[in-house]
Write a protein that holds these residues in place. Structure first.
Motif, PDB file in Angstrom:
ATOM      1  N   LEU A  10       0.953  -1.044   0.189  1.00  0.00           N
ATOM      2  CA  LEU A  10       0.017  -0.053  -0.044  1.00  0.00           C
ATOM      3  C   LEU A  10       0.766   1.330  -0.052  1.00  0.00           C
ATOM      4  O   LEU A  10       0.590   2.071  -0.645  1.00  0.00           O
ATOM      5  CB  LEU A  10      -0.934   0.192   1.369  1.00  0.00           C
ATOM      6  CG  LEU A  10      -1.748   1.326   1.291  1.00  0.00           C
ATOM      7  CD1 LEU A  10      -2.951   1.307   0.218  1.00  0.00           C
ATOM      8  CD2 LEU A  10      -2.600   1.228   2.557  1.00  0.00           C
ATOM      9  N   GLN A  11       1.913   1.241   0.758  1.00  0.00           N
ATOM     10  CA  GLN A  11       2.559   2.564   1.185  1.00  0.00           C
ATOM     11  C   GLN A  11       3.580   2.587  -0.240  1.00  0.00           C
ATOM     12  O   GLN A  11       3.607   3.727  -0.767  1.00  0.00           O
ATOM     13  CB  GLN A  11       3.862   2.337   2.042  1.00  0.00           C
ATOM     14  CG  GLN A  11       3.174   2.397   3.560  1.00  0.00           C
ATOM     15  CD  GLN A  11       4.210   2.059   4.448  1.00  0.00           C
ATOM     16  OE1 GLN A  11       5.086   1.650   4.153  1.00  0.00           O
ATOM     17  NE2 GLN A  11       3.760   2.758   5.699  1.00  0.00           N
ATOM     18  N   ARG A  12       3.998   1.668  -1.143  1.00  0.00           N
ATOM     19  CA  ARG A  12       4.640   1.524  -2.367  1.00  0.00           C
ATOM     20  C   ARG A  12       3.971   2.005  -3.460  1.00  0.00           C
ATOM     21  O   ARG A  12       4.310   2.971  -4.222  1.00  0.00           O
ATOM     22  CB  ARG A  12       5.247   0.432  -2.491  1.00  0.00           C
ATOM     23  CG  ARG A  12       6.265   0.223  -3.752  1.00  0.00           C
ATOM     24  CD  ARG A  12       7.485   1.170  -3.734  1.00  0.00           C
ATOM     25  NE  ARG A  12       8.316   0.864  -2.380  1.00  0.00           N
ATOM     26  CZ  ARG A  12       9.527   0.326  -2.598  1.00  0.00           C
ATOM     27  NH1 ARG A  12       9.859   0.340  -3.910  1.00  0.00           N
ATOM     28  NH2 ARG A  12      10.051   0.246  -1.461  1.00  0.00           N
ATOM     29  N   VAL A  13       2.378   1.673  -3.532  1.00  0.00           N
ATOM     30  CA  VAL A  13       1.769   2.286  -4.410  1.00  0.00           C
ATOM     31  C   VAL A  13       1.314   3.586  -4.381  1.00  0.00           C
ATOM     32  O   VAL A  13       1.395   4.405  -5.095  1.00  0.00           O
ATOM     33  CB  VAL A  13       0.330   1.021  -4.594  1.00  0.00           C
ATOM     34  CG1 VAL A  13      -0.694   1.889  -5.497  1.00  0.00           C
ATOM     35  CG2 VAL A  13       0.785  -0.375  -5.036  1.00  0.00           C
ATOM     36  N   GLN A  14       1.061   3.890  -2.922  1.00  0.00           N
ATOM     37  CA  GLN A  14       0.692   5.443  -2.823  1.00  0.00           C
ATOM     38  C   GLN A  14       1.774   6.227  -3.204  1.00  0.00           C
ATOM     39  O   GLN A  14       1.435   7.487  -3.905  1.00  0.00           O
ATOM     40  CB  GLN A  14       0.332   5.636  -1.328  1.00  0.00           C
ATOM     41  CG  GLN A  14      -0.640   4.979  -0.776  1.00  0.00           C
ATOM     42  CD  GLN A  14      -0.765   5.075   0.587  1.00  0.00           C
ATOM     43  OE1 GLN A  14       0.193   5.020   1.469  1.00  0.00           O
ATOM     44  NE2 GLN A  14      -2.224   5.112   1.220  1.00  0.00           N
ATOM     45  N   ARG A  15       2.978   5.851  -3.104  1.00  0.00           N
ATOM     46  CA  ARG A  15       3.838   6.853  -3.476  1.00  0.00           C
ATOM     47  C   ARG A  15       4.151   6.640  -5.037  1.00  0.00           C
ATOM     48  O   ARG A  15       4.313   7.909  -5.592  1.00  0.00           O
ATOM     49  CB  ARG A  15       5.568   6.091  -2.828  1.00  0.00           C
ATOM     50  CG  ARG A  15       6.660   7.174  -3.080  1.00  0.00           C
ATOM     51  CD  ARG A  15       8.046   6.737  -2.690  1.00  0.00           C
ATOM     52  NE  ARG A  15       8.580   5.822  -3.631  1.00  0.00           N
ATOM     53  CZ  ARG A  15       9.406   4.770  -3.369  1.00  0.00           C
ATOM     54  NH1 ARG A  15       9.854   4.457  -2.362  1.00  0.00           N
ATOM     55  NH2 ARG A  15       9.828   4.219  -4.546  1.00  0.00           N
ATOM     56  N   PHE A  16       4.107   5.638  -5.794  1.00  0.00           N
ATOM     57  CA  PHE A  16       3.976   5.576  -7.114  1.00  0.00           C
ATOM     58  C   PHE A  16       3.257   6.327  -7.577  1.00  0.00           C
ATOM     59  O   PHE A  16       3.207   7.086  -8.760  1.00  0.00           O
ATOM     60  CB  PHE A  16       3.803   4.072  -7.635  1.00  0.00           C
ATOM     61  CG  PHE A  16       5.213   3.167  -7.413  1.00  0.00           C
ATOM     62  CD1 PHE A  16       6.378   3.578  -7.419  1.00  0.00           C
ATOM     63  CD2 PHE A  16       4.959   1.780  -7.165  1.00  0.00           C
ATOM     64  CE1 PHE A  16       7.621   2.837  -7.233  1.00  0.00           C
ATOM     65  CE2 PHE A  16       5.888   1.014  -7.032  1.00  0.00           C
ATOM     66  CZ  PHE A  16       7.213   1.419  -7.027  1.00  0.00           C
ATOM     67  N   VAL A  17       1.802   6.210  -7.209  1.00  0.00           N
ATOM     68  CA  VAL A  17       0.774   7.066  -7.672  1.00  0.00           C
ATOM     69  C   VAL A  17       1.070   8.406  -7.471  1.00  0.00           C
ATOM     70  O   VAL A  17       0.485   9.298  -8.408  1.00  0.00           O
ATOM     71  CB  VAL A  17      -0.565   6.538  -7.077  1.00  0.00           C
ATOM     72  CG1 VAL A  17      -1.814   7.526  -7.233  1.00  0.00           C
ATOM     73  CG2 VAL A  17      -0.923   5.078  -7.587  1.00  0.00           C
ATOM     74  N   ALA A  18       1.167   8.844  -6.164  1.00  0.00           N
ATOM     75  CA  ALA A  18       1.582  10.470  -6.009  1.00  0.00           C
ATOM     76  C   ALA A  18       2.471  10.965  -6.815  1.00  0.00           C
ATOM     77  O   ALA A  18       2.539  12.069  -7.243  1.00  0.00           O
ATOM     78  CB  ALA A  18       1.997  10.633  -4.725  1.00  0.00           C
ATOM     79  N   GLU A  19       3.787  10.199  -7.226  1.00  0.00           N
ATOM     80  CA  GLU A  19       4.742  10.747  -7.860  1.00  0.00           C
ATOM     81  C   GLU A  19       4.504  10.890  -9.713  1.00  0.00           C
ATOM     82  O   GLU A  19       5.006  11.673 -10.204  1.00  0.00           O
ATOM     83  CB  GLU A  19       6.113   9.770  -7.876  1.00  0.00           C
ATOM     84  CG  GLU A  19       6.601   9.874  -6.323  1.00  0.00           C
ATOM     85  CD  GLU A  19       7.834   9.154  -6.241  1.00  0.00           C
ATOM     86  OE1 GLU A  19       8.036   7.847  -7.184  1.00  0.00           O
ATOM     87  OE2 GLU A  19       8.591   8.923  -5.134  1.00  0.00           O
ATOM     88  N   SER A  20       3.401   9.898  -9.961  1.00  0.00           N
ATOM     89  CA  SER A  20       3.307   9.901 -11.452  1.00  0.00           C
ATOM     90  C   SER A  20       1.861  10.494 -11.755  1.00  0.00           C
ATOM     91  O   SER A  20       1.687  10.840 -12.994  1.00  0.00           O
ATOM     92  CB  SER A  20       3.060   8.215 -11.731  1.00  0.00           C
ATOM     93  OG  SER A  20       2.003   7.749 -11.375  1.00  0.00           O
ATOM     94  N   GLY A  21       1.108  10.878 -10.894  1.00  0.00           N
ATOM     95  CA  GLY A  21      -0.126  11.398 -10.944  1.00  0.00           C
ATOM     96  C   GLY A  21      -1.142  10.439 -11.744  1.00  0.00           C
ATOM     97  O   GLY A  21      -2.295  10.594 -12.380  1.00  0.00           O
ATOM     98  N   ALA A  22      -0.822   8.985 -11.441  1.00  0.00           N
ATOM     99  CA  ALA A  22      -1.815   7.916 -12.021  1.00  0.00           C
ATOM    100  C   ALA A  22      -3.092   7.896 -11.430  1.00  0.00           C
ATOM    101  O   ALA A  22      -3.138   8.523 -10.271  1.00  0.00           O
ATOM    102  CB  ALA A  22      -1.034   6.788 -12.087  1.00  0.00           C
TER     103      ALA A  22
END
Length: 111
Positions: A10-22
């Motif tokens: 969950l933490q990893r996906v939250q970071r990826f989403v926040a950084e990419s705007g996905a």
């Protein structure tokens, strides 16, 4: 029907989403490997008409209709595998895996 994420995933996906705007995580399967199916995880940049959307603590997980029955109930984790880090999948629909763990077979494939 459900897809869940461990706290680490969950933490990893939250970071990826926040950084990419996905929009969230796209999760499904593709035909691959020696056992037949391989899990696929990527960033979701759009919602497709046949997607089912799961939400886990604010993170949306998009699953296409063709993959849904093959990944229903899967827990997505994130951790070390070999020398690297990757998403790990605990899929209750997998009845067998290839030796390297990259692909899986379901009961329907064995029939």
């Amino acid at each position: 029907m459900s897809i869940t994420l461990t706290p680490v995933a969950l933490q990893r996906v939250q970071r990826f989403v926040a950084e990419s705007g996905a929009l969230g995580l796209r999760f499904g399967v593709t035909r691959t490997g020696c056992s037949g199916w391989g899990h696929v995880a990527d960033l979701a940049r759009e919602q497709r008409p046949d997607d089912t959307v799961f939400e886990h603590e604010g993170v949306k997980v998009y699953v296409d209709a063709d993959s849904l029955s093959l990944v229903d109930g899967t827990e997505i984790d994130f951790g070390k595998q070999g020398l690297g880090e990757t998403f790990l999948f605990r899929n209750p629909n997998a009845t067998a895996e290839c030796g390297c763990g990259e692909s899986f077979t379901t009961q329907a494939d064995l029939a």
